[in-house]
Write a protein that holds these residues in place. Structure first.
Motif, PDB file in Angstrom:
ATOM      1  N   LEU A  25       0.833  -1.204   0.000  1.00  0.00           N
ATOM      2  CA  LEU A  25       0.000   0.000   0.000  1.00  0.00           C
ATOM      3  C   LEU A  25       0.867   1.253   0.000  1.00  0.00           C
ATOM      4  CD1 LEU A  25      -2.856  -1.079   2.436  1.00  0.00           C
ATOM      5  CD2 LEU A  25      -3.042  -0.683  -0.029  1.00  0.00           C
ATOM      6  N   VAL A  26       1.995   1.212   0.669  1.00  0.00           N
ATOM      7  CA  VAL A  26       2.937   2.337   0.604  1.00  0.00           C
ATOM      8  C   VAL A  26       3.400   2.536  -0.840  1.00  0.00           C
ATOM      9  CG1 VAL A  26       5.239   3.130   1.255  1.00  0.00           C
ATOM     10  CG2 VAL A  26       3.722   2.160   2.997  1.00  0.00           C
ATOM     11  N   GLN A  27       3.741   1.442  -1.511  1.00  0.00           N
ATOM     12  CA  GLN A  27       4.133   1.508  -2.926  1.00  0.00           C
ATOM     13  C   GLN A  27       2.995   2.039  -3.792  1.00  0.00           C
ATOM     14  OE1 GLN A  27       5.504  -2.735  -3.375  1.00  0.00           O
ATOM     15  NE2 GLN A  27       7.171  -1.746  -4.486  1.00  0.00           N
ATOM     16  N   PHE A  28       1.790   1.588  -3.496  1.00  0.00           N
ATOM     17  CA  PHE A  28       0.620   2.014  -4.258  1.00  0.00           C
ATOM     18  C   PHE A  28       0.411   3.527  -4.110  1.00  0.00           C
ATOM     19  CE2 PHE A  28      -4.227   1.103  -4.898  1.00  0.00           C
ATOM     20  CZ  PHE A  28      -4.161   1.666  -6.159  1.00  0.00           C
ATOM     21  N   ALA A  29       0.546   4.029  -2.885  1.00  0.00           N
ATOM     22  CA  ALA A  29       0.403   5.467  -2.660  1.00  0.00           C
ATOM     23  C   ALA A  29       1.429   6.251  -3.476  1.00  0.00           C
ATOM     24  CB  ALA A  29       0.547   5.783  -1.171  1.00  0.00           C
ATOM     25  N   GLU A  30       2.653   5.748  -3.505  1.00  0.00           N
ATOM     26  CA  GLU A  30       3.710   6.410  -4.282  1.00  0.00           C
ATOM     27  C   GLU A  30       3.396   6.369  -5.771  1.00  0.00           C
ATOM     28  OE1 GLU A  30       7.073   4.165  -3.058  1.00  0.00           O
ATOM     29  OE2 GLU A  30       7.337   5.267  -1.155  1.00  0.00           O
ATOM     30  N   ALA A  31       2.858   5.225  -6.233  1.00  0.00           N
ATOM     31  CA  ALA A  31       2.521   5.086  -7.649  1.00  0.00           C
ATOM     32  C   ALA A  31       1.402   6.038  -8.046  1.00  0.00           C
ATOM     33  CB  ALA A  31       2.126   3.641  -7.955  1.00  0.00           C
ATOM     34  N   VAL A  32       0.393   6.161  -7.186  1.00  0.00           N
ATOM     35  CA  VAL A  32      -0.704   7.089  -7.472  1.00  0.00           C
ATOM     36  C   VAL A  32      -0.185   8.519  -7.519  1.00  0.00           C
ATOM     37  CG1 VAL A  32      -2.855   8.067  -6.576  1.00  0.00           C
ATOM     38  CG2 VAL A  32      -2.503   5.596  -6.532  1.00  0.00           C
ATOM     39  N   ARG A  33       0.662   8.877  -6.569  1.00  0.00           N
ATOM     40  CA  ARG A  33       1.239  10.228  -6.555  1.00  0.00           C
ATOM     41  C   ARG A  33       2.003  10.501  -7.845  1.00  0.00           C
ATOM     42  NH1 ARG A  33       6.078  10.360  -2.844  1.00  0.00           N
ATOM     43  NH2 ARG A  33       6.836   9.224  -4.676  1.00  0.00           N
ATOM     44  N   ASP A  34       2.810   9.545  -8.287  1.00  0.00           N
ATOM     45  CA  ASP A  34       3.589   9.734  -9.514  1.00  0.00           C
ATOM     46  C   ASP A  34       2.682   9.853 -10.729  1.00  0.00           C
ATOM     47  OD1 ASP A  34       5.801   9.498  -7.902  1.00  0.00           O
ATOM     48  OD2 ASP A  34       6.270   7.434  -8.491  1.00  0.00           O
ATOM     49  N   GLU A  35       1.684   8.969 -10.825  1.00  0.00           N
ATOM     50  CA  GLU A  35       0.809   8.965 -11.994  1.00  0.00           C
ATOM     51  C   GLU A  35      -0.110  10.180 -12.014  1.00  0.00           C
ATOM     52  OE1 GLU A  35      -0.666   7.432 -15.607  1.00  0.00           O
ATOM     53  OE2 GLU A  35       1.100   6.899 -14.417  1.00  0.00           O
ATOM     54  N   ASN A  36      -0.412  10.707 -10.845  1.00  0.00           N
ATOM     55  CA  ASN A  36      -1.318  11.852 -10.770  1.00  0.00           C
ATOM     56  C   ASN A  36      -0.727  13.085 -11.445  1.00  0.00           C
ATOM     57  OD1 ASN A  36      -3.929  11.445  -9.587  1.00  0.00           O
ATOM     58  ND2 ASN A  36      -3.599  13.292  -8.372  1.00  0.00           N
ATOM     59  N   ARG A  37       0.580  13.064 -11.637  1.00  0.00           N
ATOM     60  CA  ARG A  37       1.216  14.171 -12.361  1.00  0.00           C
ATOM     61  C   ARG A  37       0.911  14.104 -13.855  1.00  0.00           C
ATOM     62  NH1 ARG A  37       5.965  12.451  -9.076  1.00  0.00           N
ATOM     63  NH2 ARG A  37       6.040  13.809  -7.230  1.00  0.00           N
ATOM     64  N   ALA A  38       0.594  12.900 -14.338  1.00  0.00           N
ATOM     65  CA  ALA A  38       0.314  12.714 -15.765  1.00  0.00           C
ATOM     66  C   ALA A  38      -1.170  12.686 -16.070  1.00  0.00           C
ATOM     67  CB  ALA A  38       0.965  11.410 -16.251  1.00  0.00           C
ATOM     68  N   GLN A  39      -1.959  12.135 -15.159  1.00  0.00           N
ATOM     69  CA  GLN A  39      -3.408  12.105 -15.341  1.00  0.00           C
ATOM     70  C   GLN A  39      -4.083  12.190 -13.980  1.00  0.00           C
ATOM     71  OE1 GLN A  39      -5.398   8.358 -16.375  1.00  0.00           O
ATOM     72  NE2 GLN A  39      -3.404   7.311 -16.368  1.00  0.00           N
ATOM     73  N   ASN A  40      -5.276  12.720 -13.951  1.00  0.00           N
ATOM     74  CA  ASN A  40      -5.973  12.990 -12.701  1.00  0.00           C
ATOM     75  C   ASN A  40      -6.658  11.726 -12.184  1.00  0.00           C
ATOM     76  OD1 ASN A  40      -6.914  14.624 -10.590  1.00  0.00           O
ATOM     77  ND2 ASN A  40      -8.859  14.956 -11.645  1.00  0.00           N
ATOM     78  N   LEU A  41      -5.881  10.849 -11.558  1.00  0.00           N
ATOM     79  CA  LEU A  41      -6.446   9.620 -11.000  1.00  0.00           C
ATOM     80  C   LEU A  41      -7.385   9.935  -9.847  1.00  0.00           C
ATOM     81  CD1 LEU A  41      -3.373   7.205 -10.874  1.00  0.00           C
ATOM     82  CD2 LEU A  41      -5.265   7.159 -12.506  1.00  0.00           C
ATOM     83  N   ILE A  42      -6.913  10.753  -8.927  1.00  0.00           N
ATOM     84  CA  ILE A  42      -7.729  11.203  -7.796  1.00  0.00           C
ATOM     85  C   ILE A  42      -7.514  12.702  -7.648  1.00  0.00           C
ATOM     86  CG2 ILE A  42      -7.595   8.980  -6.614  1.00  0.00           C
ATOM     87  CD1 ILE A  42      -5.520  10.174  -4.732  1.00  0.00           C
ATOM     88  N   ALA A  43      -8.420  13.356  -6.962  1.00  0.00           N
ATOM     89  CA  ALA A  43      -8.272  14.786  -6.737  1.00  0.00           C
ATOM     90  C   ALA A  43      -6.965  15.057  -5.994  1.00  0.00           C
ATOM     91  CB  ALA A  43      -9.447  15.315  -5.933  1.00  0.00           C
ATOM     92  N   ALA A  44      -6.209  16.036  -6.467  1.00  0.00           N
ATOM     93  CA  ALA A  44      -4.926  16.355  -5.845  1.00  0.00           C
ATOM     94  C   ALA A  44      -5.102  16.663  -4.363  1.00  0.00           C
ATOM     95  CB  ALA A  44      -4.270  17.532  -6.563  1.00  0.00           C
ATOM     96  N   SER A  45      -6.245  17.244  -4.016  1.00  0.00           N
ATOM     97  CA  SER A  45      -6.504  17.605  -2.621  1.00  0.00           C
ATOM     98  C   SER A  45      -6.677  16.379  -1.723  1.00  0.00           C
ATOM     99  CB  SER A  45      -7.746  18.483  -2.526  1.00  0.00           C
ATOM    100  OG  SER A  45      -8.879  17.801  -3.041  1.00  0.00           O
ATOM    101  N   SER A  46      -6.931  15.207  -2.328  1.00  0.00           N
ATOM    102  CA  SER A  46      -7.137  14.001  -1.523  1.00  0.00           C
ATOM    103  C   SER A  46      -5.875  13.137  -1.415  1.00  0.00           C
ATOM    104  CB  SER A  46      -8.284  13.162  -2.097  1.00  0.00           C
ATOM    105  OG  SER A  46      -7.892  12.515  -3.301  1.00  0.00           O
ATOM    106  N   LEU A  47      -4.784  13.551  -2.049  1.00  0.00           N
ATOM    107  CA  LEU A  47      -3.560  12.751  -1.993  1.00  0.00           C
ATOM    108  C   LEU A  47      -3.070  12.564  -0.561  1.00  0.00           C
ATOM    109  CD1 LEU A  47      -1.380  13.853  -5.052  1.00  0.00           C
ATOM    110  CD2 LEU A  47      -2.114  11.529  -4.492  1.00  0.00           C
ATOM    111  N   ASP A  48      -3.130  13.626   0.238  1.00  0.00           N
ATOM    112  CA  ASP A  48      -2.645  13.533   1.608  1.00  0.00           C
ATOM    113  C   ASP A  48      -3.522  12.644   2.479  1.00  0.00           C
ATOM    114  OD1 ASP A  48      -0.460  15.127   1.096  1.00  0.00           O
ATOM    115  OD2 ASP A  48      -1.397  16.975   1.802  1.00  0.00           O
ATOM    116  N   GLN A  49      -4.765  12.404   2.028  1.00  0.00           N
ATOM    117  CA  GLN A  49      -5.677  11.530   2.784  1.00  0.00           C
ATOM    118  C   GLN A  49      -5.904  10.193   2.079  1.00  0.00           C
ATOM    119  OE1 GLN A  49      -7.038  14.920   2.060  1.00  0.00           O
ATOM    120  NE2 GLN A  49      -5.766  15.519   3.803  1.00  0.00           N
ATOM    121  N   ILE A  50      -4.945   9.792   1.229  1.00  0.00           N
ATOM    122  CA  ILE A  50      -5.156   8.594   0.430  1.00  0.00           C
ATOM    123  C   ILE A  50      -5.368   7.358   1.301  1.00  0.00           C
ATOM    124  CG2 ILE A  50      -2.678   8.037   0.160  1.00  0.00           C
ATOM    125  CD1 ILE A  50      -3.370   7.185  -2.741  1.00  0.00           C
ATOM    126  N   TRP A  51      -4.741   7.293   2.462  1.00  0.00           N
ATOM    127  CA  TRP A  51      -4.883   6.107   3.320  1.00  0.00           C
ATOM    128  C   TRP A  51      -6.299   5.977   3.859  1.00  0.00           C
ATOM    129  CZ3 TRP A  51      -1.569   2.099   4.350  1.00  0.00           C
ATOM    130  CH2 TRP A  51      -0.270   2.228   3.817  1.00  0.00           C
TER     131      TRP A  51
END
Length: 211
Positions: A25-51
């Motif tokens: 899940l730590v890896q997954f969070a990092e992957a979402v953060r990286d991919e979010n720079r290329a496409q809007n997977l989740i709202a940027a405002s929710s990245l800090d609350q991804i867990w």
């Protein structure tokens, strides 16, 4: 993107949440953060609350699924919630992710490889065009209104299939408004939002109209 104490405590109530799952899940969070720079997977405002908003929100569904139940069919997987989280927590379960958007299909495939998940199948098509099979679990998060969702996905279900449908604040109203189906659905309160609900239960099919 740290896991706060309350969210960690809730995740630890899930038997499958072990050190290996946490690391993934730590890896997954990092992957979402990286991919979010290329496409809007989740709202940027929710990245800090991804867990809490995404991982725990997905993981809580496992409370309603006995071990050994599968395959797990996740509709409109998008960023991977809840399907990828379920696959991380239950690596022995056959998890099939349905997604029709090309960039999201590619993301799900890359994420599965990055996380070392060999229990994932990405079905890159509209659900209506997907080959039929019998699912042990069907989940869908923000996929479609309940009547439409059942119309297009009931063919994957038997009377033993467990449906898990996070519906936010509309859960009770959508279930109250549902007509024409025989089911055992009820609403469970979400662990991540006291005002949100999850429709849980089984589906027996459409009611037969009387002449």
């Amino acid at each position: 993107m740290k896991c706060d104490a309350d969210t960690l405590a809730a995740l630890q109530q899930i038997p499958e949440f072990d050190d290996k799952a946490r690391a993934r899940l730590v890896q997954f969070a990092e992957a979402v953060r990286d991919e979010n720079r290329a496409q809007n997977l989740i709202a940027a405002s929710s990245l800090d609350q991804i867990w809490s908003r995404h991982f725990l929100d997905s993981a809580q569904l496992l409370h309603h699924v006995p071990r050994g139940t599968g395959p797990w069919l996740d509709l409109g997987s998008g960023a991977g919630f809840p399907g990828l989280v379920a696959a991380i927590l239950r690596p022995e379960c056959d998890v099939r992710l349905v997604e029709s958007r090309r960039r999201r299909i590619e993301w799900l495939e890359r994420a599965s490889v990055r996380l070392g998940l060999d229990n994932i199948t990405v079905i890159g098509s509209r659900l209506e065009a997907a080959e039929g099979f019998t699912a042990g679990v069907i989940s869908a998060r923000a996929f479609a209104p309940l009547p439409k969702l059942l119309d297009i996905s009931a063919r994957f279900s038997t009377i033993e299939t467990i449906w898990l449908l996070p519906k936010g604040r509309s859960a009770a109203q959508e279930l109250d408004d549902l007509r024409g189906w025989r089911h055992t659905f009820h609403v469970e309160q979400s662990l991540t939002d006291p005002d949100a609900g999850i429709i849980v239960g089984t589906l027996a099919g459409k009611k037969v109209a009387r002449a």
